[in-house]
Design a protein around this motif. Structure first.
Motif, PDB file in Angstrom:
ATOM      1  N   LEU A   1      10.362 -35.396  28.543  1.00  0.00           N
ATOM      2  CA  LEU A   1      11.136 -36.462  29.171  1.00  0.00           C
ATOM      3  C   LEU A   1      12.120 -35.884  30.180  1.00  0.00           C
ATOM      4  CD1 LEU A   1      12.053 -39.414  29.415  1.00  0.00           C
ATOM      5  CD2 LEU A   1      13.608 -38.970  27.497  1.00  0.00           C
ATOM      6  N   CYS A   2      12.790 -34.812  29.805  1.00  0.00           N
ATOM      7  CA  CYS A   2      13.745 -34.168  30.706  1.00  0.00           C
ATOM      8  C   CYS A   2      13.042 -33.741  31.994  1.00  0.00           C
ATOM      9  CB  CYS A   2      14.380 -32.967  30.014  1.00  0.00           C
ATOM     10  SG  CYS A   2      15.698 -32.201  30.950  1.00  0.00           S
ATOM     11  N   ALA A   3      11.888 -33.108  31.872  1.00  0.00           N
ATOM     12  CA  ALA A   3      11.137 -32.682  33.061  1.00  0.00           C
ATOM     13  C   ALA A   3      10.698 -33.881  33.891  1.00  0.00           C
ATOM     14  CB  ALA A   3       9.926 -31.846  32.644  1.00  0.00           C
TER      15      ALA A   3
ATOM     16  N   LEU B   1      12.160 -36.750  34.182  1.00  0.00           N
ATOM     17  CA  LEU B   1      13.310 -37.359  34.851  1.00  0.00           C
ATOM     18  C   LEU B   1      13.858 -36.482  35.971  1.00  0.00           C
ATOM     19  CD1 LEU B   1      15.285 -38.770  31.796  1.00  0.00           C
ATOM     20  CD2 LEU B   1      14.138 -40.104  33.588  1.00  0.00           C
ATOM     21  N   LEU B   2      13.975 -35.188  35.699  1.00  0.00           N
ATOM     22  CA  LEU B   2      14.635 -34.303  36.656  1.00  0.00           C
ATOM     23  C   LEU B   2      13.681 -33.626  37.636  1.00  0.00           C
ATOM     24  CD1 LEU B   2      17.239 -32.629  34.281  1.00  0.00           C
ATOM     25  CD2 LEU B   2      17.557 -34.592  35.797  1.00  0.00           C
ATOM     26  N   GLU B   3      12.403 -33.519  37.268  1.00  0.00           N
ATOM     27  CA  GLU B   3      11.424 -32.842  38.119  1.00  0.00           C
ATOM     28  C   GLU B   3      10.119 -33.636  38.173  1.00  0.00           C
ATOM     29  OE1 GLU B   3      10.858 -28.920  36.476  1.00  0.00           O
ATOM     30  OE2 GLU B   3      12.959 -28.825  35.891  1.00  0.00           O
ATOM     31  N   PRO B   4      10.160 -34.904  38.586  1.00  0.00           N
ATOM     32  CA  PRO B   4       8.926 -35.701  38.562  1.00  0.00           C
ATOM     33  C   PRO B   4       7.844 -35.091  39.440  1.00  0.00           C
ATOM     34  CG  PRO B   4      10.628 -36.818  39.825  1.00  0.00           C
ATOM     35  CD  PRO B   4      11.274 -35.627  39.185  1.00  0.00           C
ATOM     36  N   GLY B   5       6.629 -35.144  38.909  1.00  0.00           N
ATOM     37  CA  GLY B   5       5.493 -34.622  39.653  1.00  0.00           C
ATOM     38  C   GLY B   5       5.322 -33.126  39.554  1.00  0.00           C
ATOM     39  N   SER B   6       6.276 -32.438  38.913  1.00  0.00           N
ATOM     40  CA  SER B   6       6.147 -30.986  38.814  1.00  0.00           C
ATOM     41  C   SER B   6       5.079 -30.649  37.782  1.00  0.00           C
ATOM     42  CB  SER B   6       7.479 -30.339  38.426  1.00  0.00           C
ATOM     43  OG  SER B   6       7.736 -30.527  37.054  1.00  0.00           O
ATOM     44  N   GLU B   7       4.534 -29.492  37.937  1.00  0.00           N
ATOM     45  CA  GLU B   7       3.518 -29.017  36.994  1.00  0.00           C
ATOM     46  C   GLU B   7       4.150 -28.064  35.980  1.00  0.00           C
ATOM     47  OE1 GLU B   7       0.342 -30.082  36.857  1.00  0.00           O
ATOM     48  OE2 GLU B   7       0.890 -31.488  38.440  1.00  0.00           O
TER      49      GLU B   7
ATOM     50  N   PHE C   1      20.244 -25.864  28.847  1.00  0.00           N
ATOM     51  CA  PHE C   1      21.184 -26.553  29.730  1.00  0.00           C
ATOM     52  C   PHE C   1      20.550 -26.700  31.106  1.00  0.00           C
ATOM     53  CE2 PHE C   1      23.495 -24.542  26.359  1.00  0.00           C
ATOM     54  CZ  PHE C   1      24.441 -25.479  25.997  1.00  0.00           C
ATOM     55  N   HIS C   2      20.403 -27.929  31.560  1.00  0.00           N
ATOM     56  CA  HIS C   2      19.824 -28.224  32.864  1.00  0.00           C
ATOM     57  C   HIS C   2      20.945 -28.560  33.831  1.00  0.00           C
ATOM     58  CE1 HIS C   2      15.714 -28.299  31.296  1.00  0.00           C
ATOM     59  NE2 HIS C   2      16.261 -28.827  30.225  1.00  0.00           N
ATOM     60  N   LYS C   3      21.370 -27.548  34.585  1.00  0.00           N
ATOM     61  CA  LYS C   3      22.496 -27.678  35.521  1.00  0.00           C
ATOM     62  C   LYS C   3      23.666 -28.308  34.766  1.00  0.00           C
ATOM     63  CE  LYS C   3      19.404 -27.948  39.419  1.00  0.00           C
ATOM     64  NZ  LYS C   3      18.963 -28.675  40.558  1.00  0.00           N
ATOM     65  N   ASP C   4      24.317 -29.277  35.349  1.00  0.00           N
ATOM     66  CA  ASP C   4      25.387 -29.954  34.610  1.00  0.00           C
ATOM     67  C   ASP C   4      24.941 -31.351  34.197  1.00  0.00           C
ATOM     68  OD1 ASP C   4      25.373 -31.130  37.086  1.00  0.00           O
ATOM     69  OD2 ASP C   4      27.553 -31.226  37.264  1.00  0.00           O
ATOM     70  N   LEU C   5      23.623 -31.527  34.092  1.00  0.00           N
ATOM     71  CA  LEU C   5      23.084 -32.857  33.852  1.00  0.00           C
ATOM     72  C   LEU C   5      22.714 -33.122  32.402  1.00  0.00           C
ATOM     73  CD1 LEU C   5      20.815 -33.141  36.996  1.00  0.00           C
ATOM     74  CD2 LEU C   5      23.122 -34.033  36.672  1.00  0.00           C
ATOM     75  N   MET C   6      21.918 -32.242  31.807  1.00  0.00           N
ATOM     76  CA  MET C   6      21.408 -32.517  30.466  1.00  0.00           C
ATOM     77  C   MET C   6      21.445 -31.275  29.599  1.00  0.00           C
ATOM     78  SD  MET C   6      18.066 -34.917  30.802  1.00  0.00           S
ATOM     79  CE  MET C   6      18.214 -36.574  31.406  1.00  0.00           C
ATOM     80  N   VAL C   7      21.628 -31.517  28.307  1.00  0.00           N
ATOM     81  CA  VAL C   7      21.478 -30.491  27.288  1.00  0.00           C
ATOM     82  C   VAL C   7      20.312 -30.944  26.418  1.00  0.00           C
ATOM     83  CG1 VAL C   7      22.535 -29.240  25.385  1.00  0.00           C
ATOM     84  CG2 VAL C   7      23.966 -30.056  27.279  1.00  0.00           C
ATOM     85  N   ASP C   8      19.276 -30.132  26.335  1.00  0.00           N
ATOM     86  CA  ASP C   8      18.076 -30.428  25.552  1.00  0.00           C
ATOM     87  C   ASP C   8      18.182 -29.663  24.235  1.00  0.00           C
ATOM     88  OD1 ASP C   8      15.517 -30.906  24.605  1.00  0.00           O
ATOM     89  OD2 ASP C   8      14.492 -29.976  26.305  1.00  0.00           O
ATOM     90  N   LEU C   9      18.414 -30.390  23.130  1.00  0.00           N
ATOM     91  CA  LEU C   9      18.549 -29.747  21.816  1.00  0.00           C
ATOM     92  C   LEU C   9      17.195 -29.597  21.139  1.00  0.00           C
ATOM     93  CD1 LEU C   9      21.569 -31.381  19.933  1.00  0.00           C
ATOM     94  CD2 LEU C   9      21.462 -29.147  21.024  1.00  0.00           C
ATOM     95  N   PRO C  10      16.968 -28.490  20.452  1.00  0.00           N
ATOM     96  CA  PRO C  10      15.746 -28.365  19.648  1.00  0.00           C
ATOM     97  C   PRO C  10      15.720 -29.443  18.562  1.00  0.00           C
ATOM     98  CG  PRO C  10      16.855 -26.250  19.856  1.00  0.00           C
ATOM     99  CD  PRO C  10      17.796 -27.290  20.392  1.00  0.00           C
ATOM    100  N   GLY C  11      14.541 -29.905  18.215  1.00  0.00           N
ATOM    101  CA  GLY C  11      14.396 -30.946  17.203  1.00  0.00           C
ATOM    102  C   GLY C  11      14.934 -30.565  15.845  1.00  0.00           C
ATOM    103  N   GLU C  12      14.946 -29.264  15.557  1.00  0.00           N
ATOM    104  CA  GLU C  12      15.441 -28.817  14.260  1.00  0.00           C
ATOM    105  C   GLU C  12      16.923 -29.148  14.069  1.00  0.00           C
ATOM    106  OE1 GLU C  12      11.708 -26.951  15.163  1.00  0.00           O
ATOM    107  OE2 GLU C  12      13.547 -27.054  16.341  1.00  0.00           O
ATOM    108  N   TYR C  13      17.625 -29.404  15.150  1.00  0.00           N
ATOM    109  CA  TYR C  13      19.040 -29.758  15.040  1.00  0.00           C
ATOM    110  C   TYR C  13      19.202 -31.145  14.408  1.00  0.00           C
ATOM    111  CZ  TYR C  13      20.642 -25.748  17.724  1.00  0.00           C
ATOM    112  OH  TYR C  13      20.954 -24.486  18.135  1.00  0.00           O
ATOM    113  N   ILE C  14      18.145 -31.919  14.390  1.00  0.00           N
ATOM    114  CA  ILE C  14      18.164 -33.234  13.732  1.00  0.00           C
ATOM    115  C   ILE C  14      17.595 -33.135  12.324  1.00  0.00           C
ATOM    116  CG2 ILE C  14      16.936 -35.463  13.727  1.00  0.00           C
ATOM    117  CD1 ILE C  14      19.308 -35.552  15.490  1.00  0.00           C
ATOM    118  N   THR C  15      16.492 -32.400  12.169  1.00  0.00           N
ATOM    119  CA  THR C  15      15.770 -32.420  10.901  1.00  0.00           C
ATOM    120  C   THR C  15      16.397 -31.563   9.807  1.00  0.00           C
ATOM    121  OG1 THR C  15      14.251 -30.722  11.729  1.00  0.00           O
ATOM    122  CG2 THR C  15      13.569 -33.013  11.950  1.00  0.00           C
TER     123      THR C  15
END
Length: 161
Positions: free
Chosen positions: A20-22, A24-30, A41-55
């Protein structure tokens, strides 16, 4: 004043957070999405946490980073049983925007009502967005919400950071 990240992407493993992050921030990229092992950390826009931080309960203290963001985007796959997350966990930091993202909605095994019920059990009230990273038009309502709340200048919209 310390730097504040704009969005924290959270959710169980394999929910589609990095994809989802890709999208939103890099549409059409491969760009090939790889398993997230630590916060990305994606610039100052998003922090993508590993799923294990929830489970894993012992990793949930990572949500303390939520003090440094303006919004939490909780991603739940429409193909998986909702994670057992304590109600109110995402609401521990006051004044955050919180949105539920139901991903993988184009998958043959998608069960959107089950995903919505899971988000509601966590105490989320919406907004909820149903998306597929492979169908860009499904991302438009989420993009508009992000932009209206000055969270992410999504690529392709003509708006600056």
């Amino acid at each position: 004043m310390p730097k504040r990240w704009k969005c924290l992407l959270a959710g169980p493993p394999e929910a589609g957070k990095s994809t989802l992050c890709a999208a939103l921030l890099e549409p059409g990229s491969e760009r090939r999405v790889i398993k997230t092992q630590s916060p990305v950390f994606h610039k100052d826009l998003m922090v993508d946490l590993p799923g294990e931080y929830i489970t894993y309960p012992q990793r949930r203290t990572a949500f303390l980073v939520a003090e440094d963001v303006r919004a939490i985007l909780y991603v739940q796959s429409a193909t998986a049983e909702p994670a057992h997350v304590p109600p109110g966990l995402l609401q521990t930091v006051p004044n955050l925007l919180i949105a539920g993202i139901i991903s993988k909605t184009d998958h043959p095994d998608a069960d959107i009502p089950r995903a919505e019920r899971g988000l509601e059990r966590m105490g989320l009230r919406g907004p909820f967005f149903t998306v597929s990273a492979f169908r860009p038009e499904t991302l438009e309502p989420l993009r508009r919400w992000l932009e209206e709340n000055d969270l992410v200048p999504c690529a392709g919209t003509g708006k600056g950071a």
